[in-house]
Design an enzyme around this catalytic site. Structure first.
Site, PDB file in Angstrom:
ATOM      1  N   ILE A  33       0.825  -1.216   0.000  1.00 22.51           N
ATOM      2  CA  ILE A  33       0.000   0.000   0.000  1.00 22.51           C
ATOM      3  C   ILE A  33       0.860   1.267   0.000  1.00 22.51           C
ATOM      4  O   ILE A  33       0.402   2.328  -0.434  1.00 22.51           O
ATOM      5  CB  ILE A  33      -0.958  -0.026   1.222  1.00 22.51           C
ATOM      6  CG1 ILE A  33      -2.169   0.870   0.996  1.00 22.51           C
ATOM      7  CG2 ILE A  33      -0.228   0.342   2.505  1.00 22.51           C
ATOM      8  CD1 ILE A  33      -3.276   0.666   2.020  1.00 22.51           C
ATOM      9  N   HIS A 102       5.755 -11.969   6.053  1.00 24.20           N
ATOM     10  CA  HIS A 102       5.621 -11.524   4.668  1.00 24.20           C
ATOM     11  C   HIS A 102       6.994 -11.259   4.076  1.00 24.20           C
ATOM     12  O   HIS A 102       7.937 -10.905   4.784  1.00 24.20           O
ATOM     13  CB  HIS A 102       4.745 -10.269   4.570  1.00 24.20           C
ATOM     14  CG  HIS A 102       5.185  -9.161   5.469  1.00 24.20           C
ATOM     15  ND1 HIS A 102       4.901  -9.143   6.812  1.00 24.20           N
ATOM     16  CD2 HIS A 102       5.915  -8.040   5.219  1.00 24.20           C
ATOM     17  CE1 HIS A 102       5.409  -8.046   7.350  1.00 24.20           C
ATOM     18  NE2 HIS A 102       6.052  -7.374   6.409  1.00 24.20           N
ATOM     19  N   MET A 103       7.067 -11.421   2.771  1.00 25.96           N
ATOM     20  CA  MET A 103       8.301 -11.194   2.029  1.00 25.96           C
ATOM     21  C   MET A 103       8.077  -9.993   1.115  1.00 25.96           C
ATOM     22  O   MET A 103       7.070  -9.938   0.406  1.00 25.96           O
ATOM     23  CB  MET A 103       8.595 -12.454   1.209  1.00 25.96           C
ATOM     24  CG  MET A 103       9.802 -12.402   0.335  1.00 25.96           C
ATOM     25  SD  MET A 103       9.877 -13.921  -0.658  1.00 25.96           S
ATOM     26  CE  MET A 103      10.518 -15.055   0.545  1.00 25.96           C
TER      27      MET A 103
HETATM   28  P1  AMP Z   1       7.069  -4.644   7.548  1.00 22.58           P
HETATM   29  O1  AMP Z   1       7.638  -3.342   7.992  1.00 22.58           O
HETATM   30  O2  AMP Z   1       8.095  -5.591   6.992  1.00 22.58           O
HETATM   31  O3  AMP Z   1       6.200  -5.291   8.596  1.00 22.58           O
HETATM   32  O4  AMP Z   1       6.141  -4.295   6.302  1.00 22.58           O
HETATM   33  C1  AMP Z   1       4.754  -4.151   6.361  1.00 22.58           C
HETATM   34  C2  AMP Z   1       4.326  -3.643   5.021  1.00 22.58           C
HETATM   35  O5  AMP Z   1       2.929  -3.790   4.902  1.00 22.58           O
HETATM   36  C3  AMP Z   1       4.642  -2.160   4.792  1.00 22.58           C
HETATM   37  O6  AMP Z   1       5.486  -2.019   3.646  1.00 22.58           O
HETATM   38  C4  AMP Z   1       3.265  -1.539   4.584  1.00 22.58           C
HETATM   39  O7  AMP Z   1       3.283  -0.499   3.650  1.00 22.58           O
HETATM   40  C5  AMP Z   1       2.446  -2.730   4.123  1.00 22.58           C
HETATM   41  N1  AMP Z   1       1.012  -2.639   4.334  1.00 22.58           N
HETATM   42  C6  AMP Z   1       0.359  -2.237   5.451  1.00 22.58           C
HETATM   43  N2  AMP Z   1      -0.977  -2.305   5.286  1.00 22.58           N
HETATM   44  C7  AMP Z   1      -1.178  -2.730   4.017  1.00 22.58           C
HETATM   45  C8  AMP Z   1      -2.329  -2.982   3.230  1.00 22.58           C
HETATM   46  N3  AMP Z   1      -3.582  -2.802   3.709  1.00 22.58           N
HETATM   47  N4  AMP Z   1      -2.170  -3.422   1.961  1.00 22.58           N
HETATM   48  C9  AMP Z   1      -0.927  -3.596   1.469  1.00 22.58           C
HETATM   49  N5  AMP Z   1       0.202  -3.379   2.155  1.00 22.58           N
HETATM   50  C10 AMP Z   1       0.094  -2.952   3.414  1.00 22.58           C
END
Ligand code: AMP
Length: 116
Positions: A33, A102-103
């Site tokens: 996002i 997540h990757m």
């Molecule tokens: P991390 O810092 O590795 O936990 O990454 C989490 C990622 O999830 C970040 O890059 C956010 O921008 C992404 N994120 C959060 N909410 C959403 C969403 N609703 N849809 C897509 N990506 C998201």
């Protein structure tokens, strides 16, 4: 279940509508996002795994599939020759903010070398 975990579970259950670009029996991929590069895709397991600390040998197929799908998407998005970065953040020092494994697949521009 906390909210951060909920976000990706809600994407999987389609309670949050997002652009799912790939899904199979084990993993799902969708656009981040808040993209940090022109291509920024997240690949997640279809089952809940909180962090990389919570994996075991039963998850080998899922973890392998995540990499395979990342490689396939990179080819489909035509960033495989220029290159890309795969990132998995774990817990606070690893900058993990969503506590659902997540990757990140990042590409489409020159990345910063964080090791030098
Ligand atoms: P991390 O810092 O590795 O936990 O990454 C989490 C990622 O999830 C970040 O890059 C956010 O921008 C992404 N994120 C959060 N909410 C959403 C969403 N609703 N849809 C897509 N990506 C998201």
């Amino acid at each position: 279940m906390n909210n951060k975990k909920n976000i990706f579970q809600q994407i999987l259950s389609k309670k949050i509508i997002t652009n799912i670009i790939y899904q199979d029996d084990l993993v799902t991929a969708f656009n981040d996002i808040k993209p940090q590069s022109p291509i920024h895709i997240l690949i997640i397991p279809n089952i809940f795994i909180q962090t990389l600390n919570n994996i075991n040998h039963k998850h080998e197929l899922i973890l392998g599939r995540m990499l395979l799908v990342a490689s396939k998407i990179a080819k489909k998005k035509k960033i495989h020759k220029s290159g890309y970065r795969i990132v998995i953040n774990c817990n606070v020092h690893g900058c993990q903010t969503i506590f659902y494994l997540h990757m990140h697949l990042l590409g489409g521009r020159q990345g910063v070398n964080i090791f030098f």
